[in-house]
Design an enzyme around this catalytic site. Structure first.
Site, PDB file in Angstrom:
ATOM      1  N   CYS A  75      21.564  49.946 -16.724  1.00 31.33           N
ATOM      2  CA  CYS A  75      22.939  49.582 -16.381  1.00 31.33           C
ATOM      3  C   CYS A  75      22.979  48.636 -15.192  1.00 31.33           C
ATOM      4  O   CYS A  75      23.907  47.832 -15.066  1.00 31.33           O
ATOM      5  CB  CYS A  75      23.762  50.830 -16.088  1.00 31.33           C
ATOM      6  SG  CYS A  75      23.040  51.919 -14.842  1.00 31.33           S
ATOM      7  N   HIS A  87      24.775  55.373 -11.669  1.00 28.60           N
ATOM      8  CA  HIS A  87      25.126  54.460 -12.759  1.00 28.60           C
ATOM      9  C   HIS A  87      25.856  53.253 -12.176  1.00 28.60           C
ATOM     10  O   HIS A  87      26.539  53.356 -11.155  1.00 28.60           O
ATOM     11  CB  HIS A  87      26.031  55.185 -13.760  1.00 28.60           C
ATOM     12  CG  HIS A  87      26.461  54.350 -14.919  1.00 28.60           C
ATOM     13  ND1 HIS A  87      25.578  53.857 -15.841  1.00 28.60           N
ATOM     14  CD2 HIS A  87      27.691  53.919 -15.297  1.00 28.60           C
ATOM     15  CE1 HIS A  87      26.242  53.155 -16.752  1.00 28.60           C
ATOM     16  NE2 HIS A  87      27.532  53.186 -16.436  1.00 28.60           N
TER      17      HIS A  87
END
Length: 983
Positions: A454, A829
Site C-alpha cells: 500500500c 496501512h
C-alpha cells in the site's frame, strides 16, 4: 363386560359418572375370566386407543389395556402377537384414509407386557425390520419421534449389523426433511422436542456402535452437499452434528477436504448449509464443526469456496447476534469468518450498515450475554479497522457506535489477525482479489495490493494525480533509454486507459524495489518515494549524458540547446533549491551554500514551543519579512529521517522563533461541517494587504500544529554551540554561529514529509507522533530571489513587494495527502486523498480593467477529491481530508503534495511547466503502448465473459442457499421470546 364398557364410553353421561362406571369395569377386569372375554375386552380397548375420537376414550383404552397386560398376561401375549403387529405396522388400523396415528404408541404400550414371553424375540425381530422400513418411508417429525421413543425404551428393537448403519443413514434423511408446519410457539417448542428425540436416538446408537458414526456423517454430507433441484435440507440436521464426538473432528474434516470426488460446488453447498445451522437454537459444538471445516478448506487452499461462502453468508451469521439463544455460536463463527478473510475488505464492509443498529440493540438488552458480546464485537471491529484502514467515510458511523467500548492494543490485534489468516502467503490469494465487477463510479482505477504494498500504491496514485508530471511521463518518446521511466509510463497509461477496475503494479514494483526492503513487510512510503525519484533522476541523467555524446559529432551550438536540457523531468517537476547560511557570531562573517531538494522533511517542534497564529501575531507582508537569526527550543525527541538539510539540535533556553513568512488559506476545524470556504471569501480585497487577507482566513485548531508551523520551524534559525560549534574560516577556529535555511527556488510540485517516526530509546522501536496537523488547502512560501527577479515579478503583478525586497511568495495548492494508519512505521496501512490541480481561471471579472494577479485568483474548490485505497477508489472531500485524524487518531497525514500556481514567467521552470501544460491537450501514447492497452482491455472482457459462464451454475446454487428460508416454513417462526432466530 366389553358391551358394558362400550355402552358406558359411548353414553351421554357426564364424564364423572362415566369414570365411576369405568372404575367398576376395571376392578372387575382384575378378576379371573375366560379367554374369549379377555379377547373381546382387548379388541375393544385396542379400538378405543387407536381410533377413539376423544382423548378420554383413548385414555380409557390405555388404562384397561394395562390392566389386562398385568392381570391376564397369557391372554395379552396371545392377542399381542407378531401377525397382529405386522398388520398394524403395514396396513394400519381403522377405516381407509383415516388410519390411526397411535400405532407406535400402542406397540410401545404393549411391549412392556411381553418382554419375558417366548414370543418376545420374534416381536423384536419384526420391529427391527419394520422400523427400518418406516424411516425409509420418511415419516413426519412426530412419527419419527415416536419411533425414537420406542427404540430408546426398547433398544432390543434397534436394527443391528448392516441394517443399523442403514437405519442411521435413513433416520438422518428423515431429519433432513423435517419442517415445522405451524407458527405457534407451543408447536415450535414441540417440533424442537421431536427433533431432539430423534437425534438423541442417533447418539444412543453411536455410543454403543461407533462404527456407525462415519457412515452416518457421510450420508449427512451427501444430503447437505446435494446440488439437485429439491427442497433445501432442514436446519434440524444441526442436531445430529452436536452428538458427534469432537475427537473425530480432525479425521472427518481431513477426509472431506482431501476427497477428490467432492466437487467445489458440492463443498460450497455443504459449508453454506452448515453455516445456516447457527440458527439452530439447541445445537452444541455446531460452531466448532463449522470453523473446523472452514480451516480444513483453507489448509487445502480452497480459497474460492471460502470467499464465495463468506460473502454470501456473513450477513446472516451477523444477524443472529440479536438472539441470545444462538448468540454464542454465531459470534464464534463470525469471528473466524472475519479474522480469516484478510485479503479483502469486502466481508467486513458488508456488515458496516448493520453494526450501529446491532450495537444499539445489544446496549438496550443490557444482559451479561449482550455485554460480553459487545466487547468481543468491538475487539473484532478494531481488528478490521487495523487490517483495512483507509475508509474514514465508511467507518465513521461504526466508530461512533462503539466509541465507549474497550479498544484492544496493537499486540492483541496482531495476535488475532496472525492466528486466523487463511494463509501467510498473500500471493496465494492474488487471483481472488479484487472482486470488482466494474470500474469505480469515479472513473479512476485502483492498484492491487501485492502484499503490504500500500505504501507504493499511495505514492503511485499521488504521482499519477500530479497531472503535469503524468502528462510529461505519458508523452515521453519510444526511444528513451530509461527502463524504470518506461515502466512508469506503462503503469500511468494503464491507469489512464484500462477498462479494469484495478490493475496489478507487479512489474513496476519489481523494477522500483529498493534492495534493502524486506519482501512482504510494510515499508515507509516516504523512503520509497525518495528512492523512486532518485532512481528516475539518475536514470535520466545517464541517458542525457549518452545523448550529449551522440550529439558531439553534429557540432551543435550550445546556444541552440534549451536551458532545461540539463534538467531531468524529476528536477523540472519536483526539484527546488535551498540556500543554507551560517553566520559566525564573533566576526559576523556569513558563509552560504546552495543545494537541491525534491522534498522537505519537516520535524515537529518541541511540545513546549508555542503555536503561532496569524490572529495573535502580526503577519508582515512578504516583501517586508526576512528570516531572523533566532533559535528554536530543543526538540527532546528529534525524529529520524533523511531531510536534504540536517539541522543539529539547538541549545535549550534560547528565545522562541519569531513568525516566518509562511501563509495559508483554507484550514478546516476538525469536525466542522461547513464547506472550507463557505463564505466564498477566497478572492482578496485589493483595498487591503492581500497577505493580511490570507492570514485572516487561517483557522487552524487553537492548540494543534499546522503545516505552516512545521515549515516555520524548518526555516527558523538554529544556533551552533558547544559540541556543534562552527569552524569559521575567517576566525580560523571553532565559534558559536547561527544557521538558517532559505528557499531560493520553489519546485513545481512541493513534497512535504511530516517526520512522524522517531526512535524511542526505551522501547528500542520507532514510535509514531500522532499529533494532529492542520493542512491548508493553499500555502504561500517565501522564496529568496535576486533583485532582477524581484523587479520582473513586480512588472508582472505577482505579489506586492518593494523592489529592494529579496523575498516573494510562491502560492501552492494542495493536491495529494498520503495518510498513514497505525502507530508504527513497520506496520499499519497507507492510503491517499488526491485531486488534479491545474491553474485556475478567475471567476470574477477584473476590477477597473486591470488583470487580476495569479496569487489572488479565486481558488477552484469544486475540483473533486478522490480517496485511493488500493483497489478501492471513491469520491471524497477536503472536509474528509481535514477531519480524518479527528475521527481516527491513528490515521495521520504523512506526505503532502502541493502544486505551485503559474505566475512567474522568469522562473527557470516556467517553460518546462508551460510545456507540460501544452501536453495536456496533445497527449498521444506510442503505438506499442496503445496496442498493449487495447489487447489487455479485450482480454479483460473475455475474462469477464468466461467467468460469467463458469459461475452461472455456481451462482444459481448460491442463490438457492441464500433463499433457503423461503423454502422452509419454520424458518420464519418465533421462539417464546418472540425472536425470529430460525431465519
Amino acid at each position: 363386560m366389553d358391551k358394558i364398557l362400550e355402552a358406558v364410553v359411548m353414553s351421554s353421561y357426564p364424564n364423572n359418572v362415566k369414570q365411576g362406571l369405568v372404575r367398576r369395569v376395571i376392578e372387575a377386569s382384575k378378576q379371573p375370566m375366560d379367554s374369549e372375554q379377555c379377547w373381546s375386552m382387548l379388541e375393544l380397548c385396542t379400538k378405543l386407543y387407536l381410533v377413539g375420537d376423544t382423548k378420554y376414550k383413548r385414555e380409557i383404552g390405555k388404562e384397561v389395556l394395562e390392566v389386562y397386560g398385568h392381570y391376564h398376561p397369557e391372554e395379552f401375549e396371545e392377542f399381542f402377537n407378531v401377525r397382529f403387529l405386522l398388520s398394524l405396522l403395514q396396513e394400519g388400523y381403522g377405516p381407509l384414509g383415516k388410519r390411526s396415528h397411535y400405532v407406535l404408541d400402542y406397540i410401545q404400550l404393549g411391549l412392556q407386557f411381553v418382554l419375558e414371553s417366548p414370543s418376545a424375540n420374534s416381536i423384536f425381530s419384526l420391529l427391527r425390520i419394520e422400523v427400518l422400513r418406516k424411516v425409509c418411508e420418511r415419516p413426519s417429525p412426530k412419527q419419527c419421534a415416536k419411533i425414537s421413543k420406542l427404540l430408546m425404551q426398547h433398544p432390543q428393537c434397534i436394527p443391528t449389523g448392516k441394517h443399523q448403519v442403514l437405519f442411521c443413514q435413513q433416520l438422518i434423511r428423515c431429519i433432513g426433511q423435517f419442517q415445522c408446519v405451524s407458527e405457534g410457539e407451543d408447536d415450535i417448542m414441540e417440533f424442537l422436542e421431536q427433533v431432539n428425540k430423534v437425534s438423541g436416538l442417533l447418539q444412543r446408537i453411536w455410543r454403543t456402535q461407533t462404527s456407525a458414526i462415519l457412515p452416518s456423517l457421510k450420508e449427512l454430507f451427501t444430503i447437505i452437499s446435494s446440488t439437485e433441484e429439491q427442497e433445501v435440507p432442514s436446519n434440524a440436521l444441526a442436531s445430529v452434528v452436536q452428538f458427534v464426538p469432537l475427537e473425530l473432528m480432525d479425521g472427518v474434516i481431513r477426509n472431506l477436504t482431501n476427497d477428490d470426488s467432492i466437487t467445489d460446488v458440492q463443498m460450497m453447498m455443504a459449508i453454506g448449509r452448515m453455516i445456516d445451522w447457527v440458527s439452530w437454537p439447541l445445537g452444541k459444538n455446531i460452531d466448532k464443526w463449522i470453523i473446523a471445516l472452514l480451516k480444513g478448506l483453507a489448509a487445502v487452499k480452497k480459497f474460492s469456496i471460502l470467499i464465495e461462502v463468506t460473502l454470501s453468508k456473513i450477513e446472516k451469521v451477523f444477524s443472529k447476534l440479536l438472539y441470545p439463544i444462538v448468540r454464542e455460536g454465531a459470534l464464534s463463527v463470525l469471528q473466524y469468518m472475519l479474522l480469516s478473510f484478510q485479503h479483502s475488505h469486502e466481508a467486513f464492509h458488508l456488515l458496516l450498515p448493520h453494526i450501529p443498529r446491532l450495537v444499539a440493540s445489544l446496549k438496550k438488552e443490557d444482559s451479561n450475554s449482550a455485554t460480553s458480546s459487545l466487547e468481543q464485537l468491538a475487539e473484532l471491529i478494531h481488528c478490521m479497522f487495523f487490517r483495512f484502514s483507509g475508509y474514514p467515510d465508511l467507518y465513521e458511523p461504526v466508530l461512533e457506535a462503539i466509541k465507549a467500548l474497550p479498544i484492544p492494543n496493537e499486540d492483541r490485534i496482531k495476535h488475532l489477525l496472525g492466528q486466523n489468516a487463511w494463509t501467510s502467503q498473500k500471493n496465494e490469494l492474488a487471483c481472488f482479489y479484487p472482486r470488482l465487477a466494474s470500474k469505480s463510479e469515479t472513473g479512476k482505477i485502483g492498484l492491487i495490493n501485492l502484499g503490504n504494498t500500500c505504501y507504493m500504491n499511495s505514492v503511485i496514485q499521488s504521482l499519477f494525480m500530479a497531472s503535469d508530471f503524468r502528462h510529461s511521463v505519458l508523452n515521453l518518446t519510444e526511444g528513451i533509454s530509461q527502463p524504470l521511466m518506461t515502466k512508469l509510463q506503462w503503469l500511468f497509461a494503464f491507469l489512464e486507459h484500462s477498462q479494469r477496475p484495478a490493475i496489478s503494479p507487479e512489474s513496476f514494483l519489481s523494477a522500483s524495489w529498493p534492495p534493502w526492503f524486506t519482501p512482504g513487510a510494510q515499508q515507509d512510503c516516504s523512503e520509497y518515494l525518495k528512492y523512486l525519484l532518485d532512481r528516475l533522476h539518475e536514470e535520466e541523467k545517464i541517458g542525457k549524458r549518452i545523448y550529449q555524446k551522440l550529439k558531439e559529432s553534429s557540432l551543435m551550438s550550445q546556444a541552440t540547446e534549451h536551458h532545461s536540457l540539463n534538467k531531468t523531468l524529476i528536477e523540472k517537476m519536483f526539484g527546488g533549491k535551498m540556500m543554507t547560511k551560517i553566520r559566525c557570531l564573533k566576526c559576523l562573517n556569513i558563509s552560504s551554500r546552495e543545494e537541491a531538494f525534491t522534498d522537505l522533511s519537516l520535524a515537529f517542534p518541541p511540545p513546549d514551543r508555542p503555536v503561532r497564529r496569524p490572529g495573535s501575531t502580526s503577519v508582515l507582508p512578504v516583501a517586508e519579512i526576512s528570516p531572523q537569526f533566532i533559535e528554536p527550543h530543543k526538540n527532546p525527541s528529534q525524529p529520524t529521517g533523511s531531510p536534504w538539510v540536517r539541522r543539529k539540535p539547538p541549545v535549550p533556553g534560547d528565545p522562541a522563533a519569531q513568525p516566518v513568512p509562511v501563509e495559508t488559506l483554507g484550514f478546516r476545524e476538525p469536525r466542522e461541517s461547513a464547506h472550507p470556504l463557505s463564505n466564498s471569501a477566497v478572492s482578496v480585497d485589493t483595498t487591503k494587504d492581500p497577505h493580511l487577507a490570507f492570514a485572516e482566513q487561517t483557522c487552524a485548531p487553537k492548540d494543534s500544529r499546522s503545516v505552516p508551523d512545521l515549515i516555520n520551524y524548518f526555516l527558523s534559525p538554529e544556533r551552533l554551540t558547544a559540541e556543534n560549534q562552527y569552524h569559521c574560516e575567517q576566525c580560523a577556529s571553532l565559534q558559536d554561529a547561527e544557521k538558517v535555511a532559505q528557499l531560493t527556488e520553489g519546485p513545481h510540485y512541493l513534497i512535504l514529509t511530516l517526520l512522524r517516526f522517531s526512535f524511542d530509546s526505551h522501547t528500542m522501536k520507532r514510535r509514531k507522533i500522532l499529533d494532529n496537523v492542520s493542512i491548508p488547502v493553499v500555502l504561500k512560501l517565501p522564496i529568496l530571489v535576486s533583485s532582477e527577479e524581484t523587479e520582473d515579478v513586480c512588472r508582472h503583478g505577482e505579489d506586492r513587494a518593494d523592489l529592494g525586497s529579496t523575498f516573494v511568495s510562491a502560492v501552492y495548492d494542495l493536491c495529494s495527502v498520503v495518510v498513514h494508519s497505525g502507530i508504527s512505521s513497520e506496520s499499519g496501512h497507507y492510503y491517499c486523498y488526491s485531486r488534479e490541480c491545474t491553474d485556475t481561471v478567475p471567476r470574477a471579472p477584473p476590477r477597473d480593467g486591470a488583470p487580476k494577479p495569479a496569487s489572488d485568483k479565486q481558488l477552484d474548490f469544486e475540483i473533486p477529491w478522490y480517496l485511493f485505497n488500493d483497489t478501492r477508489v471513491s469520491f471524497s472531500s477536503f472536509e474528509s481530508v481535514s477531519n480524518v485524524t479527528s475521527f481516527f487518531p491513528k490515521d495521520t497525514a504523512y506526505v503532502l503534495f502541493y502544486r505551485q500556481r503559474e505566475g512567474r514567467p522568469c522562473s527557470p521552470l516556467h517553460e518546462a511547466v508551460a510545456e507540460a501544460s501544452h501536453l495536456h491537450s496533445e497527449l498521444s501514447l506510442n503505438k506499442d503502448l496503445m496496442e498493449a492497452i487495447s489487447k489487455d482491455n479485450i482480454l479483460y472482457l473475455q475474462e469477464q465473459e468466461k467467468r460469467g459462464e463458469e459461475q452461472s451454475c455456481l451462482h444459481s446454487h448460491l442463490a438457492k442457499i441464500l433463499h433457503a428460508s423461503v423454502h422452509q416454513r419454520f424458518v420464519s417462526k418465533k421462539l417464546p421470546d418472540n425472536n425470529n432466530v430460525f431465519n
